[in-house]
Design a protein around this motif. Structure first.
Motif, PDB file in Angstrom:
ATOM      1  N   LYS A 142     -34.409  85.448  65.170  1.00  0.00           N
ATOM      2  CA  LYS A 142     -32.960  85.340  65.254  1.00  0.00           C
ATOM      3  C   LYS A 142     -32.539  84.051  64.559  1.00  0.00           C
ATOM      4  CE  LYS A 142     -32.282  87.963  69.534  1.00  0.00           C
ATOM      5  NZ  LYS A 142     -31.765  87.916  70.921  1.00  0.00           N
ATOM      6  N   GLY A 143     -31.275  83.977  64.173  1.00  0.00           N
ATOM      7  CA  GLY A 143     -30.790  82.794  63.478  1.00  0.00           C
ATOM      8  C   GLY A 143     -30.994  81.519  64.266  1.00  0.00           C
ATOM      9  N   SER A 144     -31.022  81.625  65.585  1.00  0.00           N
ATOM     10  CA  SER A 144     -31.215  80.469  66.445  1.00  0.00           C
ATOM     11  C   SER A 144     -32.664  80.027  66.514  1.00  0.00           C
ATOM     12  CB  SER A 144     -30.739  80.811  67.861  1.00  0.00           C
ATOM     13  OG  SER A 144     -31.529  81.883  68.397  1.00  0.00           O
ATOM     14  N   GLY A 145     -33.556  80.839  65.952  1.00  0.00           N
ATOM     15  CA  GLY A 145     -34.981  80.543  66.049  1.00  0.00           C
ATOM     16  C   GLY A 145     -35.668  81.271  67.180  1.00  0.00           C
ATOM     17  N   ALA A 146     -34.900  82.012  67.981  1.00  0.00           N
ATOM     18  CA  ALA A 146     -35.493  82.772  69.087  1.00  0.00           C
ATOM     19  C   ALA A 146     -36.161  84.032  68.550  1.00  0.00           C
ATOM     20  CB  ALA A 146     -34.404  83.144  70.102  1.00  0.00           C
ATOM     21  N   TRP A 154     -44.861  93.122  65.703  1.00  0.00           N
ATOM     22  CA  TRP A 154     -43.546  92.532  65.905  1.00  0.00           C
ATOM     23  C   TRP A 154     -43.633  91.209  66.678  1.00  0.00           C
ATOM     24  CZ3 TRP A 154     -39.439  94.823  63.616  1.00  0.00           C
ATOM     25  CH2 TRP A 154     -38.192  94.276  63.892  1.00  0.00           C
ATOM     26  N   PRO A 155     -42.923  90.129  66.210  1.00  0.00           N
ATOM     27  CA  PRO A 155     -41.948  90.084  65.107  1.00  0.00           C
ATOM     28  C   PRO A 155     -42.567  89.649  63.772  1.00  0.00           C
ATOM     29  CG  PRO A 155     -41.840  88.060  66.345  1.00  0.00           C
ATOM     30  CD  PRO A 155     -42.915  88.880  66.992  1.00  0.00           C
ATOM     31  N   THR A 167     -33.285  85.886  60.587  1.00  0.00           N
ATOM     32  CA  THR A 167     -33.874  85.126  59.497  1.00  0.00           C
ATOM     33  C   THR A 167     -35.302  85.595  59.256  1.00  0.00           C
ATOM     34  OG1 THR A 167     -32.537  83.166  59.989  1.00  0.00           O
ATOM     35  CG2 THR A 167     -34.538  82.813  58.699  1.00  0.00           C
ATOM     36  N   LEU A 168     -35.644  85.755  57.977  1.00  0.00           N
ATOM     37  CA  LEU A 168     -37.017  86.050  57.587  1.00  0.00           C
ATOM     38  C   LEU A 168     -37.673  84.742  57.189  1.00  0.00           C
ATOM     39  CD1 LEU A 168     -36.273  89.102  55.227  1.00  0.00           C
ATOM     40  CD2 LEU A 168     -36.606  89.110  57.709  1.00  0.00           C
ATOM     41  N   VAL A 169     -38.881  84.509  57.696  1.00  0.00           N
ATOM     42  CA  VAL A 169     -39.576  83.244  57.480  1.00  0.00           C
ATOM     43  C   VAL A 169     -40.980  83.525  56.967  1.00  0.00           C
ATOM     44  CG1 VAL A 169     -40.406  81.112  58.549  1.00  0.00           C
ATOM     45  CG2 VAL A 169     -38.291  82.188  59.374  1.00  0.00           C
ATOM     46  N   THR A 170     -41.386  82.817  55.924  1.00  0.00           N
ATOM     47  CA  THR A 170     -42.773  82.915  55.480  1.00  0.00           C
ATOM     48  C   THR A 170     -43.257  81.562  54.994  1.00  0.00           C
ATOM     49  OG1 THR A 170     -44.320  84.109  54.041  1.00  0.00           O
ATOM     50  CG2 THR A 170     -42.190  83.581  53.103  1.00  0.00           C
ATOM     51  N   ASP A 171     -44.501  81.231  55.351  1.00  0.00           N
ATOM     52  CA  ASP A 171     -45.168  80.073  54.767  1.00  0.00           C
ATOM     53  C   ASP A 171     -45.734  80.533  53.430  1.00  0.00           C
ATOM     54  OD1 ASP A 171     -46.539  77.812  54.145  1.00  0.00           O
ATOM     55  OD2 ASP A 171     -48.110  78.066  55.648  1.00  0.00           O
ATOM     56  N   LEU A 172     -45.264  79.951  52.356  1.00  0.00           N
ATOM     57  CA  LEU A 172     -45.601  80.425  51.019  1.00  0.00           C
ATOM     58  C   LEU A 172     -47.027  80.100  50.595  1.00  0.00           C
ATOM     59  CD1 LEU A 172     -42.226  79.489  49.302  1.00  0.00           C
ATOM     60  CD2 LEU A 172     -43.081  81.806  49.693  1.00  0.00           C
ATOM     61  N   LEU A 173     -47.701  79.212  51.339  1.00  0.00           N
ATOM     62  CA  LEU A 173     -49.058  78.803  50.974  1.00  0.00           C
ATOM     63  C   LEU A 173     -50.051  79.262  52.037  1.00  0.00           C
ATOM     64  CD1 LEU A 173     -48.364  75.140  49.809  1.00  0.00           C
ATOM     65  CD2 LEU A 173     -48.189  77.259  48.498  1.00  0.00           C
ATOM     66  N   PRO A 174     -51.210  79.765  51.623  1.00  0.00           N
ATOM     67  CA  PRO A 174     -52.186  80.247  52.602  1.00  0.00           C
ATOM     68  C   PRO A 174     -53.038  79.142  53.231  1.00  0.00           C
ATOM     69  CG  PRO A 174     -52.982  80.667  50.389  1.00  0.00           C
ATOM     70  CD  PRO A 174     -51.614  80.073  50.243  1.00  0.00           C
ATOM     71  N   VAL A 175     -52.924  77.921  52.723  1.00  0.00           N
ATOM     72  CA  VAL A 175     -53.606  76.778  53.342  1.00  0.00           C
ATOM     73  C   VAL A 175     -52.596  75.654  53.471  1.00  0.00           C
ATOM     74  CG1 VAL A 175     -55.859  77.409  52.424  1.00  0.00           C
ATOM     75  CG2 VAL A 175     -54.412  75.845  51.131  1.00  0.00           C
ATOM     76  N   PRO A 176     -52.727  74.770  54.458  1.00  0.00           N
ATOM     77  CA  PRO A 176     -51.741  73.711  54.641  1.00  0.00           C
ATOM     78  C   PRO A 176     -51.828  72.628  53.570  1.00  0.00           C
ATOM     79  CG  PRO A 176     -53.537  73.486  56.227  1.00  0.00           C
ATOM     80  CD  PRO A 176     -53.745  74.793  55.524  1.00  0.00           C
ATOM     81  N   LEU A 199     -40.336  79.464  53.104  1.00  0.00           N
ATOM     82  CA  LEU A 199     -39.182  80.196  52.601  1.00  0.00           C
ATOM     83  C   LEU A 199     -38.466  80.824  53.779  1.00  0.00           C
ATOM     84  CD1 LEU A 199     -37.473  81.672  50.379  1.00  0.00           C
ATOM     85  CD2 LEU A 199     -39.190  83.499  50.485  1.00  0.00           C
ATOM     86  N   THR A 200     -37.152  80.589  53.870  1.00  0.00           N
ATOM     87  CA  THR A 200     -36.339  81.290  54.855  1.00  0.00           C
ATOM     88  C   THR A 200     -35.286  82.120  54.130  1.00  0.00           C
ATOM     89  OG1 THR A 200     -34.783  79.444  55.104  1.00  0.00           O
ATOM     90  CG2 THR A 200     -36.668  79.511  56.618  1.00  0.00           C
ATOM     91  N   VAL A 201     -35.078  83.330  54.637  1.00  0.00           N
ATOM     92  CA  VAL A 201     -34.077  84.239  54.086  1.00  0.00           C
ATOM     93  C   VAL A 201     -33.126  84.597  55.223  1.00  0.00           C
ATOM     94  CG1 VAL A 201     -33.654  86.414  52.902  1.00  0.00           C
ATOM     95  CG2 VAL A 201     -35.781  85.163  52.475  1.00  0.00           C
ATOM     96  N   ASP A 202     -31.921  84.040  55.192  1.00  0.00           N
ATOM     97  CA  ASP A 202     -30.929  84.327  56.223  1.00  0.00           C
ATOM     98  C   ASP A 202     -30.214  85.629  55.891  1.00  0.00           C
ATOM     99  OD1 ASP A 202     -31.441  81.970  57.685  1.00  0.00           O
ATOM    100  OD2 ASP A 202     -30.193  80.821  56.299  1.00  0.00           O
ATOM    101  N   LEU A 203     -30.149  86.530  56.873  1.00  0.00           N
ATOM    102  CA  LEU A 203     -29.548  87.847  56.709  1.00  0.00           C
ATOM    103  C   LEU A 203     -28.185  87.900  57.391  1.00  0.00           C
ATOM    104  CD1 LEU A 203     -32.732  89.984  57.484  1.00  0.00           C
ATOM    105  CD2 LEU A 203     -31.884  89.255  55.238  1.00  0.00           C
ATOM    106  N   PRO A 204     -27.320  88.796  56.991  1.00  0.00           N
ATOM    107  CA  PRO A 204     -25.981  88.862  57.593  1.00  0.00           C
ATOM    108  C   PRO A 204     -25.971  89.386  59.027  1.00  0.00           C
ATOM    109  CG  PRO A 204     -26.261  90.598  55.958  1.00  0.00           C
ATOM    110  CD  PRO A 204     -27.444  89.699  55.827  1.00  0.00           C
ATOM    111  N   ASN A 205     -27.108  89.857  59.543  1.00  0.00           N
ATOM    112  CA  ASN A 205     -27.149  90.338  60.930  1.00  0.00           C
ATOM    113  C   ASN A 205     -27.642  89.255  61.889  1.00  0.00           C
ATOM    114  OD1 ASN A 205     -29.850  90.208  60.305  1.00  0.00           O
ATOM    115  ND2 ASN A 205     -30.334  92.313  60.920  1.00  0.00           N
TER     116      ASN A 205
END
Length: 735
Positions: free
Chosen positions: A131-135, A194-195, A56-65, A47-53
């Motif tokens: 960051k939006g660029s992935g940095a 952080w982060p 991006t918030l990123v989470t793997d929704l599953l605890p196992v691959p 799940l990615t959540v792009d913010l107006p600043n």
């Protein structure tokens, strides 16, 4: 506090996959200010959540691959989506919801049903900030994160030069089945590195999950604010706004009220008759701090902490037993007067030779800063109730004069321990960098206001103002001890009513915010905690490992007075405080009986206690309700917390025409008056939330409840009703 930017290995792999993603998203939706996307990237469901600043918030929704090529089915909802993945290990179901409103909310919940008995491998914190660029972004400021078993919440900004702030909340209530089966605590599982931030699901090797049983592994809420708060009041308000927004989404436990009228009688009997509550010194009897605690001399705080609630109960419902307790305690107060400093002291001067110096404060001439003021505050209320003789009143005035000397010496910023005679500081800070007892300035101000009420001397009002203004230097972290912070909030509200200065009102709300953050907004329901109410536990200190009866009941009473004053004076309190504070009172009321050993199964009670003896048949409360894996009562039975039920009964029970039947009201009452054939009362709180009332005693009548257009009935067969907060209720009966 500033954090370095460090990323864990699993998140580094995830960042790389996001940069190289080629597949079409499984789901995408925009709910301003969020752009939500679900990606299936090889073995990850992301799940990615792009913010107006531009973050991006990123989470793997599953605890196992997942396995490579594993299909994920998607089903749309009105405000979100459900993703299902069936694997060799079991089935995962992810619910993703987006709620619009003044503060839009992102919610995701991951449920796992194992196909075999297994245990999970260690996981990183579940949310990654990019960051939006992935940095990797520059480290932001962390204003809040979980401490021990408090709410699973974090609040951060994004650092200098980047707008916005983020509130993360993990609904730990939903994870109780997982914690129960792996026999692990959910303490300190929500942190910031952080982060990365959020939940690090505890794992225990060898403790397996059951085949075919669904387990919620995450139940996460995210709120983004477009601005970055700088001032303490703004930080506090944003946290409260987020806390309240999430609170309204939760399925909170139903509070069950109990036969408090009967419990009060049990407690009164045991307090009066159980020899372990008392020790005799010459002609006078004194309460022990803990049941069977004969190793320590009597303490003034202990006597007055019980005297005041029992006195209030006796004035409302006089009887021989309460009269005897009041007379015994009142006659002994003067024994704590220390002629050397001309003040009532903590320890009885005649018995200080008993102090063994095993703890820092167990020395004859050492004062723990708040202990000087707290007994005097309760004594002020006793004197205002018309009790006590001229000698006691003069000792009170002399004691307050000594308090003023101490306050001026420390310039209204108190250390933890100091020498009573020289005022030399013996311990400046509770912990390095934490400062001293920050909220004592508010406790002192409250004491000065009561001295002003008692004497009319304007110098006390001036002192209260000076002390109250000293609190602003501590920013948004004022809490040292919960009940003293509550008294600080009361004092500041009262000063606002006197002066009209809005700075006092803002600081008052800041004190309450500190207390609301210092709670557990989750229902533990694992281990021993299945046997008691843990939702919205209020902790006595900001680092205490358990909720304590003494501080909870004092805060409950303080909050009720606070809301009554705010209602009467039409204080423009924030909507969040008006919503959350009555809820806190409701859940403390529901929990009070759980502190009493007769209400708990024998197997949850401690076999060994730190102080005194635990008598499971006595209505003297234990001090502590902690993590579900800890036994209850390890500290001892807290005699100085024995005023809890009396306090609650006086504040929350309405006599119904006589002293045989009562209505136990589960919210703070801000108005009440007799009407023809009944009583009319109004509670604090929001009409969108509810509280219970319970019929008590020996009701022979049927009682009609009118709440707006709704008409309900209370009788012996239907003794409980739920009512909306913030409304006027009329309760009538026939003679």
């Amino acid at each position: 506090m500033e954090r370095k930017t460090v990323v864990e290995t699993q998140h580094a792999i995830l960042i790389d996959l996001l940069k190289r993603k080629r597949s079409k998203p499984l789901y995408q939706q925009e709910v301003p200010p969020y752009q939500i996307t679900v990606h299936h990237l090889g073995t990850y469901l992301v799940l990615t959540v792009d913010l107006p600043n531009a973050h991006t918030l990123v989470t793997d929704l599953l605890p196992v691959p997942l396995h490579d090529g594993q299909d994920v089915s998607v089903r749309s909802l009105d405000q979100g989506v459900i993703c299902v993945a069936k694997t060799a290990l079991g089935q995962f179901e992810v619910l993703l919801e987006l709620t619009s409103g003044d503060i839009p909310l992102v919610h995701y919940r991951t449920t796992f049903t194992p196909a075999r008995i297994l245990s999970l491998s260690p996981q990183p914190l579940d949310l990654l900030l990019l960051k939006g660029s992935g940095a990797l972004p520059r480290a932001g400021t962390v204003h809040l994160e979980q401490v021990q078993t408090r709410s699973g919440a974090c609040f951060v900004d994004f650092g200098a030069g980047t707008k916005g702030s983020l509130y993360y909340f993990q609904n730990l209530s939903a994870l109780h089945a997982y914690a129960e089966d792996i026999q692990s605590s959910l303490a300190d599982c929500v942190k910031v590195r952080w982060p990365q931030l959020g939940l690090q699901l505890p794992t225990v090797s060898g403790k397996g999950l059951s085949k075919g049983k669904p387990y919620v592994l995450r139940d996460t809420y995210l709120l983004y604010f477009t601005d970055t708060p700088k001032r303490p009041a703004a930080i506090a308000l944003q946290i409260l706004q987020a806390q309240c927004r999430v609170y309204r989404q939760l399925q909170t436990p139903v509070v069950s009220l109990y036969a408090i009228d009967e419990f009060v009688q049990h407690s009164l009997r045991d307090l009066a008759q159980h020899k372990g509550c008392w020790q005799q010194v010459k002609a006078d009897a004194f309460l022990n701090a803990y049941l069977n605690d004969y190793q320590n001399p009597p303490e003034s705080m202990v006597q007055l902490s019980v005297l005041l609630p029992v006195l209030r109960y006796h004035l409302a419902y006089p009887n021989a037993t309460s009269a005897a307790i009041v007379d015994t305690l009142l006659s002994a107060v003067s024994c704590f007067y220390d002629e050397k400093i001309q003040s009532i002291a903590r320890w009885m001067p005649e018995k200080t030779f008993q102090l063994d110096e095993s703890e820092e404060q167990k020395q004859p001439r050492i004062m723990d800063a708040w202990y000087l003021h707290h007994p005097l505050l309760n004594l002020a209320y006793v004197l205002l109730a018309g009790k006590g003789d001229d000698l006691l009143k003069q000792q009170f005035i002399n004691s307050v004069t000594f308090c003023k000397k101490v306050a001026k010496h420390f310039d209204y910023v108190w250390p933890v321990f100091y020498d009573l005679d020289t005022l030399d500081i013996l311990k400046a800070e509770a912990a390095p960098g934490d400062g001293g007892e920050k909220d004592v300035g508010g406790l002192y101000a409250f004491l000065m206001l009561r001295a002003h009420e008692l004497t009319g001397d304007p110098s006390y009002l001036d002192e209260a103002k000076r002390a109250a203004r000293s609190l602003s230097q501590f920013g948004h972290e004022v809490l040292y001890q919960a009940n003293n912070t509550a008294y600080a909030a009361e004092a500041l509200l009262e000063l606002w009513t006197v002066t009209g200065d809005t700075d006092f009102l803002k600081q008052s709300e800041l004190c309450l915010a500190n207390l609301l953050w210092n709670t557990a907004i989750w229902d533990m329901q694992y281990g021993h905690a299945k046997e008691y109410s843990s939702f919205l536990m209020l902790f006595p200190l900001k680092d205490a490992p358990y909720a304590a009866v003494y501080e909870e009941q004092e805060c409950m009473a303080s909050f009720s007075r606070y809301l009554h004053m705010a209602h009467r004076k039409k204080a423009p309190l924030s909507a969040e405080i008006q919503t959350l504070l009555p809820e806190l009172v409701k859940h403390i009321l529901g929990r009070l009986a759980c502190y009493y050993p007769p209400m708990l199964p024998d197997d949850v009670l401690a076999q060994e206690v730190k102080t005194g003896y635990l008598d499971k048949n006595r209505w003297i409360p234990v001090e502590d309700l902690g993590d579900g894996w800890d036994p209850v009562g390890t500290v001892g039975q807290e005699v100085y917390g024995a005023g809890a039920l009396f306090q609650a009964f006086v504040n929350q029970a309405l006599p119904l025409g006589n002293n045989e039947s009562y209505c136990f009201v589960g919210y703070p009452i801000v108005e009440k008056r007799a009407v023809d054939g009944g009583v009319r009362f109004r509670t604090a709180g929001s009409s969108t939330l509810s509280y219970p009332i319970r019929l008590l005693g020996r009701p022979k009548k049927r009682y009609q409840l009118t709440a707006g257009k709704d008409v309900l009935w209370l009788d012996a067969d239907n003794p409980v009703q739920q009512l909306p907060g913030g409304t006027t209720i009329t309760l009538r009966w026939k003679s």
